[in-house]
Design a protein around this motif. Structure first.
Motif, PDB file in Angstrom:
ATOM      1  N   PRO A  44       0.745  -1.360   0.101  1.00  0.00           N
ATOM      2  CA  PRO A  44      -0.074   0.092   0.011  1.00  0.00           C
ATOM      3  C   PRO A  44       0.758   1.313  -0.054  1.00  0.00           C
ATOM      4  O   PRO A  44       1.986   1.176   0.393  1.00  0.00           O
ATOM      5  N   THR A  45       0.410   2.339  -0.686  1.00  0.00           N
ATOM      6  CA  THR A  45       1.080   3.612  -0.620  1.00  0.00           C
ATOM      7  C   THR A  45       0.274   4.805  -0.079  1.00  0.00           C
ATOM      8  O   THR A  45      -0.962   4.889  -0.606  1.00  0.00           O
ATOM      9  N   ILE A  46       0.819   5.750   0.382  1.00  0.00           N
ATOM     10  CA  ILE A  46       0.117   6.916   0.927  1.00  0.00           C
ATOM     11  C   ILE A  46       1.035   7.966   0.433  1.00  0.00           C
ATOM     12  O   ILE A  46       2.130   8.010   0.733  1.00  0.00           O
ATOM     13  N   ILE A  47       0.482   9.137  -0.372  1.00  0.00           N
ATOM     14  CA  ILE A  47       0.864  10.116  -0.895  1.00  0.00           C
ATOM     15  C   ILE A  47       0.549  11.372  -0.042  1.00  0.00           C
ATOM     16  O   ILE A  47      -0.535  11.393   0.034  1.00  0.00           O
ATOM     17  N   ALA A  48       1.463  12.045   0.685  1.00  0.00           N
ATOM     18  CA  ALA A  48       1.215  13.114   1.545  1.00  0.00           C
ATOM     19  C   ALA A  48       1.300  14.716   0.731  1.00  0.00           C
ATOM     20  O   ALA A  48       2.271  14.731   0.151  1.00  0.00           O
ATOM     21  N   VAL A  49       0.253  15.206   0.421  1.00  0.00           N
ATOM     22  CA  VAL A  49       0.187  16.318  -0.306  1.00  0.00           C
ATOM     23  C   VAL A  49      -0.200  17.558   0.498  1.00  0.00           C
ATOM     24  O   VAL A  49      -0.596  17.543   1.697  1.00  0.00           O
ATOM     25  N   SER A  50       0.057  18.944  -0.047  1.00  0.00           N
ATOM     26  CA  SER A  50      -0.253  20.059   0.746  1.00  0.00           C
ATOM     27  C   SER A  50      -1.966  20.401  -0.139  1.00  0.00           C
ATOM     28  O   SER A  50      -2.167  19.953  -1.133  1.00  0.00           O
TER      29      SER A  50
ATOM     30  N   ASP B 163       3.322  19.474   5.962  1.00  0.00           N
ATOM     31  CA  ASP B 163       3.599  19.916   7.342  1.00  0.00           C
ATOM     32  C   ASP B 163       3.528  18.493   8.045  1.00  0.00           C
ATOM     33  O   ASP B 163       2.641  17.794   8.252  1.00  0.00           O
ATOM     34  N   PHE B 164       4.902  17.849   8.632  1.00  0.00           N
ATOM     35  CA  PHE B 164       5.013  16.921   9.150  1.00  0.00           C
ATOM     36  C   PHE B 164       4.453  16.709  10.616  1.00  0.00           C
ATOM     37  O   PHE B 164       4.332  15.597  10.996  1.00  0.00           O
ATOM     38  N   VAL B 165       4.235  17.711  11.155  1.00  0.00           N
ATOM     39  CA  VAL B 165       3.706  17.778  12.391  1.00  0.00           C
ATOM     40  C   VAL B 165       2.117  17.620  12.277  1.00  0.00           C
ATOM     41  O   VAL B 165       1.587  16.870  13.355  1.00  0.00           O
ATOM     42  N   VAL B 166       1.814  17.861  11.201  1.00  0.00           N
ATOM     43  CA  VAL B 166       0.289  17.406  10.967  1.00  0.00           C
ATOM     44  C   VAL B 166       0.017  16.027  10.439  1.00  0.00           C
ATOM     45  O   VAL B 166      -0.717  15.386  10.672  1.00  0.00           O
ATOM     46  N   LEU B 167       1.324  15.610   9.636  1.00  0.00           N
ATOM     47  CA  LEU B 167       1.216  14.376   8.841  1.00  0.00           C
ATOM     48  C   LEU B 167       1.442  13.409   9.763  1.00  0.00           C
ATOM     49  O   LEU B 167       0.706  12.329   9.697  1.00  0.00           O
TER      50      LEU B 167
ATOM     51  N   ILE C  92      -3.175  11.723   1.668  1.00  0.00           N
ATOM     52  CA  ILE C  92      -3.474  12.807   2.821  1.00  0.00           C
ATOM     53  C   ILE C  92      -3.113  14.279   2.712  1.00  0.00           C
ATOM     54  O   ILE C  92      -2.163  14.259   2.320  1.00  0.00           O
ATOM     55  N   VAL C  93      -3.994  15.155   2.877  1.00  0.00           N
ATOM     56  CA  VAL C  93      -3.601  16.458   2.810  1.00  0.00           C
ATOM     57  C   VAL C  93      -3.173  16.902   4.348  1.00  0.00           C
ATOM     58  O   VAL C  93      -4.077  16.855   5.173  1.00  0.00           O
ATOM     59  N   ALA C  94      -1.736  17.454   4.184  1.00  0.00           N
ATOM     60  CA  ALA C  94      -1.383  17.732   5.369  1.00  0.00           C
ATOM     61  C   ALA C  94      -0.359  19.177   5.123  1.00  0.00           C
ATOM     62  O   ALA C  94       0.615  18.845   4.875  1.00  0.00           O
TER      63      ALA C  94
END
Length: 220
Positions: free
Chosen positions: A99-105, A132-136, A124-126
């Motif tokens: 599985p893969t998660i792409i974190a974007v703004s 923002d890694f604190v949000v992610l 995931i929008v973060a």
């Protein structure tokens, strides 16, 4: 804040470099790692719920981020890409392997986000302008990522370290010197510049692993 336990794991040369030159795949220098070092690296992958590399690493290395040298399940692949700018033929978007998660703004173009979702990856929008890694990290925890292995690159390492999000660092030291002013090192970014601001770690373990030395550090 509930978040994953974060461990940076990387191969580095004697002079702290990650690659042979700027823009060159780290796979080249990783050819120097012997079987024992590869086994050590993949044992950690098998222990973790997630594995993270930056979008630049995906573009240059096109890694699979799977477990190979040992038995174990493939961790969830997590790629921070603020504008969702990773090639759609990237190996990490082959979700049949893992599985893969792409974190974007928030500024990631909707068509890019939809194209990534169409490949089967979660998004995931973060963060507003950049990830923002604190949000992610709390979001990743809610997605079942309790232990996160980070394999770079240097920009991702900096963002995590400067925000006090790194619990452990493990380095596989390759007995070679590369040199070069612009060759990526373990951590980039603007740096702390003052002694009282630097992040401190203590030695957990040092041992020989094949033809490499491994150092493991935990946050003080």
């Amino acid at each position: 804040m509930e978040r994953p336990y974060v461990m940076i794991v990387s191969e580095v040369t004697i002079d702290g470099k990650l690659t042979l030159d700027e823009g060159v795949s780290s796979k080249e220098i990783m050819k120097l790692m012997d079987e024992e070092a590869n086994r050590y690296l993949h044992e950690i992958r098998a222990e973790c719920d997630g594995i993270m590399v930056g979008s630049n690493t995906v573009r240059i290395d096109n890694p699979n981020l799977t477990v190979r040298y040992v038995e174990g399940e493939n961790p969830t692949r997590i790629i921070p890409a603020s504008t969702a700018d990773i090639p759609l033929d990237s190996n990490v978007l082959n979700v049949e392997k893992a599985p893969t998660i792409i974190a974007v703004s928030e500024r990631a173009p909707k068509d890019r986000v939809e194209a990534i979702k169409a490949k089967g990856a979660d998004v995931i929008v973060a963060g507003k302008d950049k990830v923002d890694f604190v949000v992610l990290l709390p979001e990743l925890y809610r997605h079942g990522i309790k232990k996160l292995m980070v394999e770079g690159g240097s920009k991702v390492n900096w963002e995590l370290i400067k925000n006090d999000l790194v619990d452990e660092i493990r380095l596989i030291h390759l007995p070679v010197v590369v040199g070069g002013d612009n060759v990526p090192s373990l951590v980039s970014g603007e740096g702390f510049k003052k002694l009282e601001l630097v992040k401190k770690y203590e030695i957990k373990r040092v041992f020989q692993c094949g033809n490499q030395v491994v150092t493991e550090y935990v946050r003080k």
